[in-house]
Design an enzyme around this catalytic site. Structure first.
Site, PDB file in Angstrom:
ATOM      1  N   LYS A   1     -12.454   2.896   6.735  1.00  0.00           N
ATOM      2  CA  LYS A   1     -13.501   2.103   6.085  1.00  0.00           C
ATOM      3  C   LYS A   1     -12.831   0.945   5.385  1.00  0.00           C
ATOM      4  O   LYS A   1     -11.839   1.134   4.665  1.00  0.00           O
ATOM      5  CB  LYS A   1     -14.236   2.996   5.056  1.00  0.00           C
ATOM      6  CG  LYS A   1     -15.354   2.311   4.333  1.00  0.00           C
ATOM      7  CD  LYS A   1     -16.676   2.551   5.016  1.00  0.00           C
ATOM      8  CE  LYS A   1     -17.746   1.569   4.582  1.00  0.00           C
ATOM      9  NZ  LYS A   1     -17.753   0.284   5.338  1.00  0.00           N
TER      10      LYS A   1
ATOM     11  N   LYS B   1      -7.607   2.839  -2.615  1.00  0.00           N
ATOM     12  CA  LYS B   1      -8.887   2.509  -3.246  1.00  0.00           C
ATOM     13  C   LYS B   1      -9.964   3.503  -2.815  1.00  0.00           C
ATOM     14  O   LYS B   1     -10.699   4.051  -3.637  1.00  0.00           O
ATOM     15  CB  LYS B   1      -9.302   1.087  -2.827  1.00  0.00           C
ATOM     16  CG  LYS B   1     -10.622   0.650  -3.407  1.00  0.00           C
ATOM     17  CD  LYS B   1     -11.123  -0.635  -2.802  1.00  0.00           C
ATOM     18  CE  LYS B   1     -10.114  -1.745  -2.903  1.00  0.00           C
ATOM     19  NZ  LYS B   1     -10.686  -3.057  -2.558  1.00  0.00           N
TER      20      LYS B   1
ATOM     21  N   LYS C   1      -8.911  -2.201   7.695  1.00  0.00           N
ATOM     22  CA  LYS C   1      -9.310  -3.580   7.377  1.00  0.00           C
ATOM     23  C   LYS C   1      -9.228  -4.393   8.661  1.00  0.00           C
ATOM     24  O   LYS C   1      -8.463  -4.055   9.562  1.00  0.00           O
ATOM     25  CB  LYS C   1      -8.361  -4.172   6.335  1.00  0.00           C
ATOM     26  CG  LYS C   1      -8.899  -5.382   5.615  1.00  0.00           C
ATOM     27  CD  LYS C   1      -9.801  -5.024   4.458  1.00  0.00           C
ATOM     28  CE  LYS C   1     -10.469  -6.246   3.867  1.00  0.00           C
ATOM     29  NZ  LYS C   1     -11.233  -5.927   2.657  1.00  0.00           N
TER      30      LYS C   1
ATOM     31  N   GLY D   1     -18.260  -6.225   4.964  1.00  0.00           N
ATOM     32  CA  GLY D   1     -17.940  -7.640   4.755  1.00  0.00           C
ATOM     33  C   GLY D   1     -16.702  -7.810   3.880  1.00  0.00           C
ATOM     34  O   GLY D   1     -16.181  -6.868   3.299  1.00  0.00           O
ATOM     35  N   ASP D   2     -16.229  -9.024   3.813  1.00  0.00           N
ATOM     36  CA  ASP D   2     -15.153  -9.430   2.896  1.00  0.00           C
ATOM     37  C   ASP D   2     -15.257 -10.957   2.853  1.00  0.00           C
ATOM     38  O   ASP D   2     -16.327 -11.513   3.163  1.00  0.00           O
ATOM     39  CB  ASP D   2     -13.779  -8.934   3.409  1.00  0.00           C
ATOM     40  CG  ASP D   2     -12.663  -9.111   2.375  1.00  0.00           C
ATOM     41  OD1 ASP D   2     -12.600  -8.318   1.434  1.00  0.00           O
ATOM     42  OD2 ASP D   2     -11.863 -10.068   2.501  1.00  0.00           O
TER      43      ASP D   2
ATOM     44  N   SER E   1     -20.756   1.139  -0.176  1.00  0.00           N
ATOM     45  CA  SER E   1     -20.789   1.187   1.288  1.00  0.00           C
ATOM     46  C   SER E   1     -20.849   2.631   1.757  1.00  0.00           C
ATOM     47  O   SER E   1     -21.571   2.974   2.697  1.00  0.00           O
ATOM     48  CB  SER E   1     -19.549   0.525   1.883  1.00  0.00           C
ATOM     49  OG  SER E   1     -19.714  -0.862   1.952  1.00  0.00           O
TER      50      SER E   1
HETATM   51  P1  NDP Z   1     -16.578 -14.576  -0.555  1.00  0.00           P
HETATM   52  O1  NDP Z   1     -16.215 -15.174   0.724  1.00  0.00           O
HETATM   53  O2  NDP Z   1     -17.997 -14.236  -0.845  1.00  0.00           O
HETATM   54  O3  NDP Z   1     -16.045 -15.472  -1.762  1.00  0.00           O
HETATM   55  C1  NDP Z   1     -14.681 -15.803  -1.889  1.00  0.00           C
HETATM   56  C2  NDP Z   1     -14.548 -16.853  -2.969  1.00  0.00           C
HETATM   57  O4  NDP Z   1     -13.168 -17.101  -3.200  1.00  0.00           O
HETATM   58  C3  NDP Z   1     -15.160 -18.190  -2.574  1.00  0.00           C
HETATM   59  O5  NDP Z   1     -15.634 -18.814  -3.720  1.00  0.00           O
HETATM   60  C4  NDP Z   1     -13.975 -18.934  -1.972  1.00  0.00           C
HETATM   61  O6  NDP Z   1     -14.105 -20.346  -2.074  1.00  0.00           O
HETATM   62  C5  NDP Z   1     -12.844 -18.453  -2.835  1.00  0.00           C
HETATM   63  N1  NDP Z   1     -11.586 -18.458  -2.071  1.00  0.00           N
HETATM   64  C6  NDP Z   1     -11.359 -17.815  -0.894  1.00  0.00           C
HETATM   65  N2  NDP Z   1     -10.107 -18.064  -0.473  1.00  0.00           N
HETATM   66  C7  NDP Z   1      -9.562 -18.860  -1.385  1.00  0.00           C
HETATM   67  C8  NDP Z   1      -8.290 -19.460  -1.524  1.00  0.00           C
HETATM   68  N3  NDP Z   1      -7.324 -19.267  -0.600  1.00  0.00           N
HETATM   69  N4  NDP Z   1      -8.060 -20.218  -2.634  1.00  0.00           N
HETATM   70  C9  NDP Z   1      -9.026 -20.398  -3.576  1.00  0.00           C
HETATM   71  N5  NDP Z   1     -10.253 -19.866  -3.486  1.00  0.00           N
HETATM   72  C10 NDP Z   1     -10.512 -19.106  -2.421  1.00  0.00           C
HETATM   73  O7  NDP Z   1     -15.665 -13.245  -0.706  1.00  0.00           O
HETATM   74  P2  NDP Z   1     -15.861 -12.001  -1.648  1.00  0.00           P
HETATM   75  O8  NDP Z   1     -16.439 -12.431  -2.953  1.00  0.00           O
HETATM   76  O9  NDP Z   1     -16.508 -10.929  -0.863  1.00  0.00           O
HETATM   77  O10 NDP Z   1     -14.339 -11.530  -1.857  1.00  0.00           O
HETATM   78  C11 NDP Z   1     -13.528 -12.039  -2.904  1.00  0.00           C
HETATM   79  C12 NDP Z   1     -12.356 -11.097  -3.123  1.00  0.00           C
HETATM   80  O11 NDP Z   1     -12.848  -9.794  -3.475  1.00  0.00           O
HETATM   81  C13 NDP Z   1     -11.455 -10.873  -1.911  1.00  0.00           C
HETATM   82  O12 NDP Z   1     -10.128 -10.657  -2.362  1.00  0.00           O
HETATM   83  C14 NDP Z   1     -11.996  -9.582  -1.321  1.00  0.00           C
HETATM   84  O13 NDP Z   1     -11.029  -8.912  -0.545  1.00  0.00           O
HETATM   85  C15 NDP Z   1     -12.314  -8.825  -2.590  1.00  0.00           C
HETATM   86  N6  NDP Z   1     -13.271  -7.730  -2.447  1.00  0.00           N
HETATM   87  C16 NDP Z   1     -14.532  -7.939  -1.933  1.00  0.00           C
HETATM   88  C17 NDP Z   1     -15.421  -6.900  -1.851  1.00  0.00           C
HETATM   89  C18 NDP Z   1     -16.830  -7.110  -1.408  1.00  0.00           C
HETATM   90  O14 NDP Z   1     -17.613  -6.132  -1.499  1.00  0.00           O
HETATM   91  N7  NDP Z   1     -17.232  -8.281  -0.973  1.00  0.00           N
HETATM   92  C19 NDP Z   1     -15.031  -5.525  -2.204  1.00  0.00           C
HETATM   93  C20 NDP Z   1     -13.729  -5.424  -2.812  1.00  0.00           C
HETATM   94  C21 NDP Z   1     -12.883  -6.497  -2.880  1.00  0.00           C
HETATM   95  P3  NDP Z   1     -15.062 -21.165  -1.058  1.00  0.00           P
HETATM   96  O15 NDP Z   1     -16.437 -20.998  -1.609  1.00  0.00           O
HETATM   97  O16 NDP Z   1     -14.544 -22.556  -1.149  1.00  0.00           O
HETATM   98  O17 NDP Z   1     -14.882 -20.543   0.278  1.00  0.00           O
END
Ligand code: NDP
Length: 444
Positions: A90, A114, A126, A165-166, A376
């Site tokens: 997962k 996790k 992943k 998603g991620d 999830s």
């Molecule tokens: P999203 O795609 O919804 O949002 C990511 C955000 O981070 C956007 O604002 C994006 O900017 C910014 N970003 C992405 N890459 C970069 C970079 N290289 N430098 C600066 N800013 C960046 O993703 P999530 O919110 O889902 O995920 C964010 C983090 O949380 C990740 O590390 C993910 O692995 C982790 N996570 C997510 C979970 C989930 O349920 N979604 C669960 C657990 C962890 P822009 O808008 O310009 O693209």
């Protein structure tokens, strides 16, 4: 040489071009040293750490698709099925140009611990692609998702591997991926989570990671005689995790004053307005410069710098290695008392050490952001039952899970003489369950 050092050297030697994966393995194995050294011969004889740091399976594939100009494009697709000792694989799918095997392996490795910490029966995996959804039309996104799933569907299933998603993969992408899976496999099953509510999704999944992060932090502060109420908090990111962390921060009485995207960041002295943020990032799919236009008292800064703002608690919620040593120094100098990771591995190793040495309450992502994958797993349960729970039911379960994760992590740290070291506590608590299941299942 100690067994931990032997395995660290082996991982480095076998994966010389994978810095993120090496970083994640180093961080975990260093904090497991105290556990491993108590029983070193037995762990070494069973090669437990070699097996733990080697994915059970890696699938890499070509993803050809046709863009709106009729040009054929080709991306790389990945699914790393890391460890299934405690349940089906997962973990999310990430679509971002920075995706490569090192990034997916680090994320899959972290996911193992996790998922174990949630207390739910889910293994770790992943996947993703170096495809960049930015600026693509809906038709191009659909074409890519369909091509990606045409290969991925051979390797996943409701009882085998259940992606979510991620970064770059939200509700729209999950919908296209699910549609293609169903069409090819002729199976209507809970093979993906983060689905829309009309086709098997769970209420509160969208909010779960951000909300869970805040429930977790609130419990940690409470146990340290503090409260989020009245605190100023800094958040990075402007996606799924950041948005709902900001929303829950408001609900718990804190004031979130920042957010950021990959081009710049916002300081809003009146606090980030969630509705405006959602309008800009989810509806318009625009840059944060639009937020500043809609909220004239806020200030947009191009580039990095979100950690220079004075705050009580910092929530990095964007991506890996976004909070570096110089950022940690600014946070400490500005009186920050806690850092809780919403993103996966957003804090570099030296920044983590600096924060811990300076008495900051530091919560690693594998514990603090586990609310997403936990919910999830609740979506999987609802799919199996063919039932839907209410928002309140799911949210209450999420809160209980986050509070339990905090206490499991806290107790593991205390048991091994490292009270307050939540990095060690999370790694140890996550590891013990997986190691026990691996030992019970023989040499596989
Ligand atoms: P999203 O795609 O919804 O949002 C990511 C955000 O981070 C956007 O604002 C994006 O900017 C910014 N970003 C992405 N890459 C970069 C970079 N290289 N430098 C600066 N800013 C960046 O993703 P999530 O919110 O889902 O995920 C964010 C983090 O949380 C990740 O590390 C993910 O692995 C982790 N996570 C997510 C979970 C989930 O349920 N979604 C669960 C657990 C962890 P822009 O808008 O310009 O693209």
């Amino acid at each position: 040489m100690s067994y931990v050092d032997e395995v660290l050297a082996r991982v480095k030697q076998q994966n010389p071009d994978q810095p993120e994966f090496n970083q994640a393995v180093y961080e975990v194995l260093e904090s497991l040293r105290v556990v491993i050294e108590k029983n070193e011969d037995a762990y070494r004889k069973n090669a437990l750490l070699e097996r733990l740091t080697t994915p059970e399976r890696i699938v890499m594939f070509r993803v050809p698709w046709v863009d709106d100009k009729g040009q054929v494009q080709v991306n790389n697709g990945y699914r790393v099925q890391f460890n299934s000792a405690i349940g089906p694989y997962k973990g999310g799918l990430r679509f971002h140009p920075s995706v490569n095997l090192s990034v997916i392996k680090f994320l899959g490795f972290e996911q193992v611990f996790k998922n174990s910490l949630t207390g739910l029966p889910i293994g770790g995996g992943k996947g993703g692609s170096d495809f960049d959804p930015k600026g693509k039309s809906d038709r191009e996104i659909m074409a890519f998702c369909q091509s990606f799933m045409t290969e991925l569907c051979k390797h996943i299933g409701a009882d085998t591997d259940v992606p979510a998603g991620d970064i770059g993969v939200g509700g729209r992408e999950i919908g296209y991926l699910f549609g293609q899976y169903k069409r090819i496999r002729n199976l209507y099953e809970g093979v993906l989570t983060g689905k829309g509510l009309s086709y098997g999704g769970s209420l509160a999944r969208t909010q779960a990671t951000g909300y869970g992060l805040l429930y977790f932090t609130d419990e940690m502060l409470r146990c340290n005689g503090k409260s989020l109420k009245g605190m100023t908090v800094a958040v990075s990111g402007a996606g799924n995790v950041a948005t709902y962390a900001i929303e829950k921060a408001w609900q718990l009485g804190a004031k979130p004053v920042t957010c950021s995207d990959s081009t710049g960041w916002i300081y809003d002295p009146e606090g980030i307005d969630v509705a405006t943020l959602i309008q800009v990032k989810e509806v318009m799919r625009a840059r944060l410069t639009e937020y500043a236009k809609m909220r004239p008292n806020s200030v947009y800064h191009p580039g990095k710098g979100v950690w220079s703002v004075k705050c009580d608690v910092a929530f990095p919620c964007a991506t890996q290695n976004e909070l570096l040593l110089e950022d940690a120094k600014m946070l400490v100098a500005n009186g920050c008392i806690a850092v809780a990771e919403g993103a996966n591995m957003p804090t570099s190793l030296d920044a983590t050490e600096y924060l811990q040495e300076n008495g900051i309450l530091f919560c690693p992502g594998k514990a603090a952001n586990a609310g997403g994958v936990a919910t999830s797993a609740l979506e999987m349960s609802q799919n199996s039952e063919r039932l839907s729970w209410t928002f309140e039911e799911v949210d209450a379960k999420l809160k209980t899970i986050m509070v339990n994760i905090f206490h499991n992590m806290d107790e593991a740290a205390k048991e091994y003489g490292m009270e307050g070291n939540y990095v060690a506590g999370a790694n140890i608590a996550g590891f013990l369950k997986v190691a026990d299941a691996m030992n019970a299942q023989g040499i596989v």
